[in-house]
Design a protein around this motif. Structure first.
Motif, PDB file in Angstrom:
ATOM      1  N   PRO A 178       0.845  -1.206   0.000  1.00 29.88           N
ATOM      2  CA  PRO A 178       0.000   0.000   0.000  1.00 29.88           C
ATOM      3  C   PRO A 178       0.884   1.262   0.000  1.00 29.88           C
ATOM      4  N   ASP A 179       0.351   2.319  -0.632  1.00 26.54           N
ATOM      5  CA  ASP A 179       1.046   3.601  -0.718  1.00 26.54           C
ATOM      6  C   ASP A 179       1.100   4.212   0.687  1.00 26.54           C
ATOM      7  N   PRO A 180       2.293   4.560   1.168  1.00 26.04           N
ATOM      8  CA  PRO A 180       2.428   5.031   2.559  1.00 26.04           C
ATOM      9  C   PRO A 180       1.931   6.441   2.804  1.00 26.04           C
ATOM     10  N   GLN A 181       1.170   7.047   1.968  1.00 21.35           N
ATOM     11  CA  GLN A 181       0.716   8.436   2.160  1.00 21.35           C
ATOM     12  C   GLN A 181      -0.091   8.598   3.361  1.00 21.35           C
TER      13      GLN A 181
END
Length: 181
Positions: A178-181
């Protein structure tokens, strides 16, 4: 326990299941784990020839058993103290068995499993010439087959779950993190 399967019948069969049911029956009957068994699947004409030669009966049959070592009180394959022994050969005729399976309304595999257990029991000295012998042999045959089917079905279910779990794990490991944003 050595079990050799040789399919010369021209009929595709589940050789692993035939070996499995034979091994189950031999284990349940406490046959020495060093014993060896051969299972040969043949065409109708070959079975008819064997049936005529060894039983003096015309036409093919479903199963024949050929014990290698005579069973007696001093040397039995079910004794764990005995040295390695060759139990003998079981000869199956899938084409003949297919007709019996249709009449009994079950699959060819089911019929071959039954015939394999039947052949094993003959190798171990069981017979069904007399009514009391028939009751004993067929009762034991049905019991062994029922227990093997339960265990076989459970093993197949475990294998299906394992394959499904492995597929999910492979799919999950291929997904990007998953994108760590």
């Amino acid at each position: 326990m050595g079990i050799e399967i040789c399919n010369e019948s021209g009929v595709a069969v589940d050789e692993a299941a035939i070996a499995s049911v034979a091994r189950y029956a031999l284990d349940a009957m406490r046959v020495n784990p060093l014993a060896e068994l051969s299972v040969l699947l043949v065409e109708l004409d070959v079975m008819a020839e064997l049936h005529q030669r060894w039983m003096d009966l015309p036409g093919p049959t479903d199963v024949m058993s050929f014990p290698m070592d005579e069973l007696d009180a001093t040397r039995r394959p079910d004794s764990l103290d005995d040295p390695e022994s060759i139990l003998g050969d079981i000869v199956l005729c899938p084409e003949f068995a297919r007709k019996q399976a249709e009449a009994a309304r079950h699959t060819l595999d089911d019929e071959l499993h039954l015939l394999t257990v039947h052949g094993v029991l003959h190798l171990l000295g069981y017979d069904h010439a007399e009514p009391d012998q028939e009751r004993e042999m067929f009762g034991l045959q049905n019991e062994l087959l029922a227990h093997w089917r339960e265990e076989h079905a459970a093993a197949q279910a475990r294998e299906r779950r394992h394959r499904a779990d492995s597929a999910v794990l492979r799919t999950a490991s291929l997904e990007p993190p998953p994108d760590p944003q």
